[in-house]
Design a protein around this motif. Structure first.
Motif, PDB file in Angstrom:
ATOM      1  N   ASP A   1      -8.401 -10.457   3.950  1.00  0.00           N
ATOM      2  CA  ASP A   1      -7.764 -10.081   2.598  1.00  0.00           C
ATOM      3  C   ASP A   1      -6.396  -9.686   2.812  1.00  0.00           C
ATOM      4  O   ASP A   1      -6.386  -8.605   3.499  1.00  0.00           O
ATOM      5  N   LEU A   2      -5.312 -10.155   1.833  1.00  0.00           N
ATOM      6  CA  LEU A   2      -4.017  -9.555   2.129  1.00  0.00           C
ATOM      7  C   LEU A   2      -3.958  -8.347   1.280  1.00  0.00           C
ATOM      8  O   LEU A   2      -3.051  -7.382   2.103  1.00  0.00           O
ATOM      9  N   GLY A   3      -4.912  -7.940   0.650  1.00  0.00           N
ATOM     10  CA  GLY A   3      -4.714  -6.376   0.152  1.00  0.00           C
ATOM     11  C   GLY A   3      -5.058  -5.444   1.644  1.00  0.00           C
ATOM     12  O   GLY A   3      -4.745  -4.466   1.607  1.00  0.00           O
ATOM     13  N   GLU A   4      -6.246  -5.841   2.154  1.00  0.00           N
ATOM     14  CA  GLU A   4      -6.639  -5.249   3.367  1.00  0.00           C
ATOM     15  C   GLU A   4      -5.481  -4.854   4.441  1.00  0.00           C
ATOM     16  O   GLU A   4      -5.291  -4.095   4.938  1.00  0.00           O
TER      17      GLU A   4
ATOM     18  N   SER B   1       0.961  -1.062   0.086  1.00  0.00           N
ATOM     19  CA  SER B   1      -0.028   0.007   0.043  1.00  0.00           C
ATOM     20  C   SER B   1       0.987   1.229   0.162  1.00  0.00           C
ATOM     21  O   SER B   1       2.150   1.106   0.578  1.00  0.00           O
ATOM     22  N   LEU B   2       0.221   2.237  -0.460  1.00  0.00           N
ATOM     23  CA  LEU B   2       0.930   3.621  -0.727  1.00  0.00           C
ATOM     24  C   LEU B   2       0.451   4.744   0.380  1.00  0.00           C
ATOM     25  O   LEU B   2      -0.593   4.525   0.892  1.00  0.00           O
ATOM     26  N   ASN B   3       1.302   5.631   1.162  1.00  0.00           N
ATOM     27  CA  ASN B   3       1.079   6.365   1.985  1.00  0.00           C
ATOM     28  C   ASN B   3       1.233   7.707   1.353  1.00  0.00           C
ATOM     29  O   ASN B   3       2.150   7.867   0.654  1.00  0.00           O
TER      30      ASN B   3
ATOM     31  N   ALA C   1     -10.362   7.775  -0.906  1.00  0.00           N
ATOM     32  CA  ALA C   1     -11.192   7.870   0.543  1.00  0.00           C
ATOM     33  C   ALA C   1     -10.260   6.599   1.186  1.00  0.00           C
ATOM     34  O   ALA C   1     -10.696   5.396   0.652  1.00  0.00           O
ATOM     35  N   GLY C   2      -9.371   6.819   1.929  1.00  0.00           N
ATOM     36  CA  GLY C   2      -8.759   5.724   2.568  1.00  0.00           C
ATOM     37  C   GLY C   2      -7.317   5.395   1.921  1.00  0.00           C
ATOM     38  O   GLY C   2      -6.697   6.336   1.910  1.00  0.00           O
ATOM     39  N   LYS C   3      -7.118   4.109   1.765  1.00  0.00           N
ATOM     40  CA  LYS C   3      -5.846   3.620   1.265  1.00  0.00           C
ATOM     41  C   LYS C   3      -5.798   3.339  -0.251  1.00  0.00           C
ATOM     42  O   LYS C   3      -7.005   2.813  -0.647  1.00  0.00           O
ATOM     43  N   ALA C   4      -4.651   3.505  -0.892  1.00  0.00           N
ATOM     44  CA  ALA C   4      -4.393   2.894  -2.159  1.00  0.00           C
ATOM     45  C   ALA C   4      -3.722   1.648  -1.916  1.00  0.00           C
ATOM     46  O   ALA C   4      -2.674   1.526  -1.372  1.00  0.00           O
ATOM     47  N   VAL C   5      -4.089   0.460  -2.619  1.00  0.00           N
ATOM     48  CA  VAL C   5      -3.224  -0.799  -2.442  1.00  0.00           C
ATOM     49  C   VAL C   5      -2.941  -1.476  -4.066  1.00  0.00           C
ATOM     50  O   VAL C   5      -3.730  -0.977  -4.738  1.00  0.00           O
ATOM     51  N   MET C   6      -1.687  -1.927  -4.138  1.00  0.00           N
ATOM     52  CA  MET C   6      -1.329  -2.265  -5.601  1.00  0.00           C
ATOM     53  C   MET C   6      -1.132  -3.769  -5.115  1.00  0.00           C
ATOM     54  O   MET C   6      -0.635  -4.363  -4.320  1.00  0.00           O
ATOM     55  N   ASP C   7      -1.255  -4.611  -6.073  1.00  0.00           N
ATOM     56  CA  ASP C   7      -1.116  -5.974  -6.166  1.00  0.00           C
ATOM     57  C   ASP C   7       0.139  -6.203  -7.093  1.00  0.00           C
ATOM     58  O   ASP C   7       0.176  -5.602  -8.203  1.00  0.00           O
TER      59      ASP C   7
END
Length: 333
Positions: A137-140, A68-70, A325-331
């Motif tokens: 979920d691993l993305g979460e 995930s990106l901050n 809104a919240g976080k950005a997640v990359m697979d």
């Protein structure tokens, strides 16, 4: 064998069945792809092959599946030296356990926090990982480390919040959305401040008693403030703090200086406190708490953008444009 071994899943399977020098030999023959700092480019980053990291005795090697990106790390990406592997938040599978016997075993699903996370494989200290319960979920899980640790530790530092008025500024971001939920769990009256009406969507459902735009409509002083905006916002927030209250300065999204008028720090009664935050050391235990809460549905992990890491540029632009809104997640695909 080499093309097959470039697949992290195959390396994971081999790590579960082979031990000792053979596994280390196989792994070291496989460069891993990573997102590295490239200040010489317009984007400031690029994909590149790098040597697989070699864990120290108190570290685990993780086959990373999601990162995930901050906001802060992408905003200040130009500050990283050329060639440094970027990122701090990750989730995946342990492919090599720590040699000192600490931490999770091979094959465990983990969330992890540490430098060099945006790569197919990364190393993390055993005090910086937490086993992810089945069902989450691993993305979460990857979205939790930095924002979760920040929210949890700043609230803890402010003391018990039961029955207290807690103001969270920049509440639509990753830290803010988790802080709203954790403060509510602690029994606080939660006031969530956002920059625009549309940014407040969903915060009431997460536990906010009040959602306000800016700070002008807050009725009465507050006991605790988690401040993510900085600049003039920080100065105004300070004026809302009760005697004896605590303001935790977390972020500085505005990029503006905070100028306090003369005598504005003075207040009658118990001392008001402004504290900084930057303690992300040994987060494993707190991370375990957070993934457990998320797995049980006690808190919701808000992921507002998710896609392949091949679209990292889009993720960065969405974050910088305040479109997430919240976080950005990359697979890592």
């Amino acid at each position: 064998m080499t093309p097959l071994l470039e697949n992290g899943l195959v390396v994971r399977i081999l790590s579960q069945t082979l031990t000792g020098p053979l596994v280390r030999f196989i792994a070291r023959r496989c460069p891993v792809q990573a997102l590295i700092a490239a200040p010489e480019t317009v984007e400031g980053f690029r994909h590149a092959d790098v040597p697989e990291p070699v864990p120290q005795p108190g570290q685990v090697l993780v086959d990373v599946g999601q990162v995930s990106l901050n906001y802060g790390e992408v905003r200040h990406m130009g500050a990283f030296p050329a060639g440094v592997v970027l990122g701090y938040d990750a989730a995946g599978y342990v492919t090599r356990a720590a040699e000192d016997g600490t931490g999770p075993a091979v094959g465990e699903r983990v969330a992890a926090f540490g430098p060099g996370a945006w790569a197919e494989r990364a190393v993390f200290g055993t005090d910086s990982v937490a086993v992810v319960p089945e069902g989450l979920d691993l993305g979460e899980a990857a979205a939790l480390p930095l924002v979760g640790i920040t929210s949890l530790r700043t609230l803890r530092a402010a003391g018990p919040v039961l029955g207290r008025r807690v103001l969270i500024t920049g509440a639509s971001g990753g830290v803010g959305r988790l802080a709203v939920q954790l403060a509510r769990l602690g029994g606080a009256h939660v006031i969530a401040s956002v920059g625009a009406v549309q940014r407040g969507a969903g915060l009431t459902e997460l536990g906010a008693d009040e959602v306000v735009v800016g700070l002008d409509d807050i009725d009465g002083p507050v006991d605790v403030i988690l401040e993510n905006v900085g600049g003039a916002h920080l100065v105004r927030a300070w004026s809302l703090l009760k005697p004896g209250g605590v303001l935790q300065s977390i972020g500085w999204a505005s990029g503006e200086p905070a100028v306090f008028p003369p005598n504005s720090i003075f207040a009658h009664g118990a001392a008001k406190t402004l504290q900084s935050f930057g303690d992300a050391a040994s987060p494993g235990a707190d991370l375990a708490t957070l993934v457990d809460l998320a797995a049980r549905g006690v808190i919701s992990v808000e992921v507002g953008w998710r896609d392949s890491w091949k679209r990292v540029g889009d993720a960065i632009q969405a974050l910088l444009g305040r479109q997430v809104a919240g976080k950005a997640v990359m697979d890592i695909d």
